[in-house]
Write a protein that holds these residues in place. Structure first.
Motif, PDB file in Angstrom:
ATOM      1  N   ASN A  21       2.946  25.857 -11.014  1.00 20.85           N
ATOM      2  CA  ASN A  21       2.987  26.953 -10.040  1.00 20.85           C
ATOM      3  C   ASN A  21       2.865  26.395  -8.633  1.00 20.85           C
ATOM      4  O   ASN A  21       2.119  25.447  -8.402  1.00 20.85           O
ATOM      5  N   THR A  71       2.786  28.129  -4.447  1.00 19.77           N
ATOM      6  CA  THR A  71       2.862  29.308  -3.590  1.00 19.77           C
ATOM      7  C   THR A  71       3.213  28.855  -2.184  1.00 19.77           C
ATOM      8  O   THR A  71       2.574  27.959  -1.638  1.00 19.77           O
ATOM      9  N   GLN A 118       4.472  35.842   0.945  1.00 18.24           N
ATOM     10  CA  GLN A 118       4.329  34.682   0.076  1.00 18.24           C
ATOM     11  C   GLN A 118       5.200  34.830  -1.160  1.00 18.24           C
ATOM     12  O   GLN A 118       5.473  35.936  -1.621  1.00 18.24           O
ATOM     13  N   THR A 126       5.265  33.090  -5.055  1.00 12.79           N
ATOM     14  CA  THR A 126       4.663  32.217  -6.056  1.00 12.79           C
ATOM     15  C   THR A 126       5.736  31.916  -7.081  1.00 12.79           C
ATOM     16  O   THR A 126       6.331  32.835  -7.656  1.00 12.79           O
ATOM     17  N   THR A 136       6.935  29.819 -10.546  1.00 13.72           N
ATOM     18  CA  THR A 136       6.572  29.133 -11.776  1.00 13.72           C
ATOM     19  C   THR A 136       7.809  28.386 -12.251  1.00 13.72           C
ATOM     20  O   THR A 136       8.880  28.986 -12.402  1.00 13.72           O
TER      21      THR A 136
END
Length: 66
Positions: A3, A5, A39, A41, A43
Motif C-alpha cells: 500500500n 498513499t 489523497q 491510497t 494497493t
C-alpha cells in the motif's frame, strides 16, 4: 500486496476520482480516492507494477502528486 498513499493536487469532483481510479486500475493496481483529503491510497503487487508506473498513470490524467 503493498500500500502507498499519495497527496494528489487537482482532484475536485467525482469525475476526478473516477479518472484516477481508472488510470490506476489500467496500470494494474487498485486505488481508493479521498477527495476531501486529496489523497489516493493504492494497493498493488510490487512484482507486477512499480510506484513509478502508478505515478505516471495518475500524472498522465493531469494531476500532480506532491
Amino acid at each position: 500486496m503493498t500500500n502507498v498513499t499519495w497527496h494528489v493536487e487537482g482532484m475536485t469532483c467525482g469525475h476526478c476520482k473516477q479518472a484516477v481510479e481508472k488510470a490506476v486500475a489500467n496500470a494494474g493496481a487498485q486505488a481508493e480516492v479521498n477527495l476531501a483529503d486529496k489523497q489516493v491510497t493504492i494497493t498493488y503487487d510490487k512484482e507486477k507494477v512499480t510506484p513509478e508506473v502508478l505515478r505516471e498513470a495518475i500524472e498522465d490524467q493531469g494531476y500532480d502528486i506532491v
